[in-house]
Design an enzyme around this catalytic site. Structure first.
Site, short mmCIF file in Angstrom:
data_model
loop_
_atom_site.label_atom_id
_atom_site.label_comp_id
_atom_site.label_asym_id
_atom_site.label_seq_id
_atom_site.Cartn_x
_atom_site.Cartn_y
_atom_site.Cartn_z
N ALA A 48 0.79 -1.24 0.00
CA ALA A 48 0.00 0.00 0.00
C ALA A 48 0.81 1.28 0.00
CB ALA A 48 -0.90 0.01 1.24
N GLY A 51 3.27 3.51 -5.64
CA GLY A 51 2.73 3.04 -6.92
C GLY A 51 1.22 2.81 -6.91
N PHE A 73 6.14 -2.95 3.09
CA PHE A 73 7.48 -3.29 3.55
C PHE A 73 8.35 -2.05 3.41
CE2 PHE A 73 11.06 -6.58 3.14
CZ PHE A 73 10.89 -6.99 4.45
N ALA A 111 4.52 -9.16 3.98
CA ALA A 111 3.16 -9.63 3.70
C ALA A 111 3.12 -11.13 3.39
CB ALA A 111 2.58 -8.87 2.52
N TYR A 234 8.86 -9.54 -21.16
CA TYR A 234 7.88 -9.33 -20.09
C TYR A 234 6.75 -10.37 -20.15
CZ TYR A 234 5.16 -7.15 -16.49
OH TYR A 234 4.48 -6.96 -15.32
N LYS A 243 2.46 -13.67 -14.01
CA LYS A 243 1.18 -12.98 -14.21
C LYS A 243 0.11 -13.98 -14.69
CE LYS A 243 2.40 -8.83 -12.92
NZ LYS A 243 1.99 -8.36 -11.58
N LEU A 272 3.73 2.56 -16.03
CA LEU A 272 4.00 3.84 -15.36
C LEU A 272 5.31 3.79 -14.61
CD1 LEU A 272 0.55 4.71 -13.78
CD2 LEU A 272 1.72 5.90 -15.62
N VAL A 273 5.84 4.98 -14.32
CA VAL A 273 7.08 5.06 -13.56
C VAL A 273 6.80 4.69 -12.10
CG1 VAL A 273 9.00 6.54 -12.89
CG2 VAL A 273 7.73 7.02 -15.00
P1 NAD Z 1 5.74 -0.49 -6.31
O1 NAD Z 1 7.15 -0.96 -6.23
O2 NAD Z 1 5.48 0.97 -6.43
O3 NAD Z 1 4.92 -0.99 -5.00
C1 NAD Z 1 5.10 -2.24 -4.43
C2 NAD Z 1 4.48 -2.28 -3.05
O4 NAD Z 1 4.70 -3.60 -2.51
C3 NAD Z 1 5.10 -1.30 -2.02
O5 NAD Z 1 4.08 -0.79 -1.19
C4 NAD Z 1 6.01 -2.20 -1.19
O6 NAD Z 1 6.20 -1.75 0.16
C5 NAD Z 1 5.19 -3.48 -1.19
N1 NAD Z 1 5.97 -4.69 -0.87
C6 NAD Z 1 7.05 -5.20 -1.51
N2 NAD Z 1 7.46 -6.33 -0.89
C7 NAD Z 1 6.62 -6.53 0.17
C8 NAD Z 1 6.51 -7.50 1.18
N3 NAD Z 1 7.35 -8.54 1.25
N4 NAD Z 1 5.55 -7.35 2.12
C9 NAD Z 1 4.68 -6.29 2.08
N5 NAD Z 1 4.71 -5.36 1.12
C10 NAD Z 1 5.67 -5.48 0.18
O7 NAD Z 1 5.08 -1.34 -7.48
P2 NAD Z 1 3.93 -1.06 -8.55
O8 NAD Z 1 4.58 -0.76 -9.85
O9 NAD Z 1 2.87 -0.19 -8.02
O10 NAD Z 1 3.36 -2.55 -8.71
C11 NAD Z 1 2.22 -3.04 -8.05
C12 NAD Z 1 1.53 -4.06 -8.96
O11 NAD Z 1 1.11 -3.39 -10.15
C13 NAD Z 1 2.45 -5.20 -9.40
O12 NAD Z 1 1.69 -6.39 -9.46
C14 NAD Z 1 2.86 -4.78 -10.80
O13 NAD Z 1 3.23 -5.87 -11.62
C15 NAD Z 1 1.57 -4.13 -11.27
N6 NAD Z 1 1.71 -3.25 -12.44
C16 NAD Z 1 2.66 -2.27 -12.49
C17 NAD Z 1 2.79 -1.49 -13.63
C18 NAD Z 1 3.83 -0.41 -13.75
O14 NAD Z 1 4.12 0.02 -14.86
N7 NAD Z 1 4.39 0.06 -12.67
C19 NAD Z 1 1.91 -1.67 -14.71
C20 NAD Z 1 0.91 -2.64 -14.62
C21 NAD Z 1 0.83 -3.43 -13.47
#
Ligand code: NAD
Length: 396
Positions: A48, A51, A73, A111, A234, A243, A272-273
């Site tokens: 949470a 991202g 985390f 988690a 990917y 996935k 997204l970034v």
């Molecule tokens: P992010 O790195 O911004 O966020 C990841 C979150 O996971 C953080 O809150 C982090 O603290 C938490 N986390 C990591 N390890 C943990 C653990 N062991 N225990 C508890 N929390 C933990 O990532 P994001 O890009 O927002 O990705 C989130 C999801 O969205 C992923 O499934 C990703 O594949 C998907 N996604 C991302 C994109 C993109 O371009 N960024 C696009 C489509 C889908």
């Protein structure tokens, strides 16, 4: 102390508390300016703090008036080390939520572990009663299995053959060719164990067993498909296998929760970034080209715009949730539009070190990367003395 960015490869090892707070505030303000939603009321977001997970938590809280629990985390500040960005984001989120009269709690830890699941279940029981939305947005390089103790590492590699394509060092603008050797069977297995659906399934099983879900509870996890040029590394690579597993889990969970009127989805989101996506070769250059095209067309979105649209136009429409025949929610629809992709591919063909700032929005990418850590944010005095120690009000 004076806090400045310190980078190591594609990570930034410092974060700025006030910059992170400004970034969260901007997202909160965006949501407050949108129409309110008849959405969830008690929400658990796993992953949470940054991202897509953070943006989901903000939409649930500020568009739908939900109480939230965030599991993530992140690290507090210690000595001369700043806290991580997710720590500062969550502290800021909780302050904003309290001001708006919403309950919000944080659980910081792994988690994937039984311990954090048990702690979260206790907190739900004592503070919220039952949950009606679970967002699963964990992105992690590693997972230790709670039953076997095996630690898995995820890799981003193609399967079956070597992959090569353009990539960029977004700090210097140098465009080179990334060459990635194919994954072994064991690397595929480990990546599925980290980024597949097993842990999501475990969370839902535990919540259901403890009777902490409403009969009509919804759960959603996030995925990505993207353009042809990244498919080999990917979608058809190790992460794509994970996935696929996540998506198969959604179908299973949809049946499981559907028995009482609940539902489970995977939403395919836009590139997204984020801290996670900046670690994937080729993707930052693709995102830079995509941003250029979408900003010019006026349909560019960030995490918060994507998540508000997911909630308002997909999950909580007041009617059916529109899904593809394979059960997926597509909120990457604007990214994947034919005209957008055609223009991105045209740019892609020409992209090189000499023209990368002109033919892509690499400068926008770079700025957003630093903003993830609270830097390069308007209204923040980066020369000022800043206290890196920030409390998260409802940390349990
Ligand atoms: P992010 O790195 O911004 O966020 C990841 C979150 O996971 C953080 O809150 C982090 O603290 C938490 N986390 C990591 N390890 C943990 C653990 N062991 N225990 C508890 N929390 C933990 O990532 P994001 O890009 O927002 O990705 C989130 C999801 O969205 C992923 O499934 C990703 O594949 C998907 N996604 C991302 C994109 C993109 O371009 N960024 C696009 C489509 C889908």
């Amino acid at each position: 102390m004076n806090i400045q960015p310190k980078t190591r490869g594609f990570i930034c090892t410092t974060a700025h508390p006030e910059g992170c707070a400004q970034q969260v505030k901007r997202q909160v303000e965006y949501v407050k300016a949108q129409p309110a939603l008849e959405g969830p009321k008690n929400v658990l977001v796993i992953g949470a703090s940054t991202g897509y997970g953070l943006a989901s938590r903000i939409v649930a809280s500020f568009a739908s008036g939900a109480n939230t629990i965030g599991v993530y985390f992140d690290k507090a500040a210690e000595g001369s080390r700043t806290a991580s960005a997710g720590w500062y984001n969550s502290a800021a989120f909780e302050r904003e939520a309290a001001e708006a009269g919403r309950k919000s709690y944080s659980i910081v830890g792994d988690a994937f572990s039984d311990e954090i699941k048990a702690k979260t279940l206790d907190l739900i029981r004592t503070e919220l009663g039952k949950i009606d939305l679970i967002v699963y947005s964990v992105a992690s390089p590693r997972r230790t299995h709670p039953k076997t103790g095996e630690t898995f590492t995820s890799v981003i590699k193609p399967i079956g053959g070597t992959y090569s394509n353009k990539t960029v060092n977004f700090h210097t603008g140098e465009v080179t060719t990334a060459v990635i050797e194919p994954a072994t069977e064991d690397e595929i297995r480990q990546t599925i164990a980290v980024m597949g659906g097993e842990d999501w399934q475990m969370w839902i099983d535990e919540l259901q067993k403890a009777d902490l879900l409403t009969a009509d509870a919804t759960t959603v996890a996030y995925s990505y498909i993207g353009p042809e040029i990244t498919h080999a590394v990917y979608r058809e690579g190790t992460i794509g296998r994970a996935k696929n597993d996540l998506e198969a889990t959604a179908l299973r969970l949809n049946k499981q929760l559907g028995a009482t009127g609940g539902r489970a989805y995977v939403s395919v989101n836009k590139a997204l970034v984020t801290q996670s996506s900046s670690a994937i070769p080729v993707v930052p250059l693709y995102i830079s080209a995509l941003y250029k095209v979408m900003k010019e067309k006026g349909n560019h979105e960030g995490c918060i715009e994507q998540m508000y649209r997911l909630f308002s136009e997909r999950l909580y429409t007041g009617g059916e949730t529109p899904v593809e025949p394979d059960g997926l929610i597509r909120i990457d629809d604007w990214e994947m539009r034919e005209d957008v992709q055609a223009e991105v591919m045209q740019l892609w063909a020409d992209l090189a070190t000499e023209n990368v700032y002109e033919k892509s929005d690499l400068e926008g990418y770079r700025r957003e990367f630093f903003q993830l850590f609270g830097f390069e944010t308007e209204g923040v005095d980066y020369e000022a003395d800043t206290n890196p120690e920030v409390d998260i009000p409802n940390l349990r």
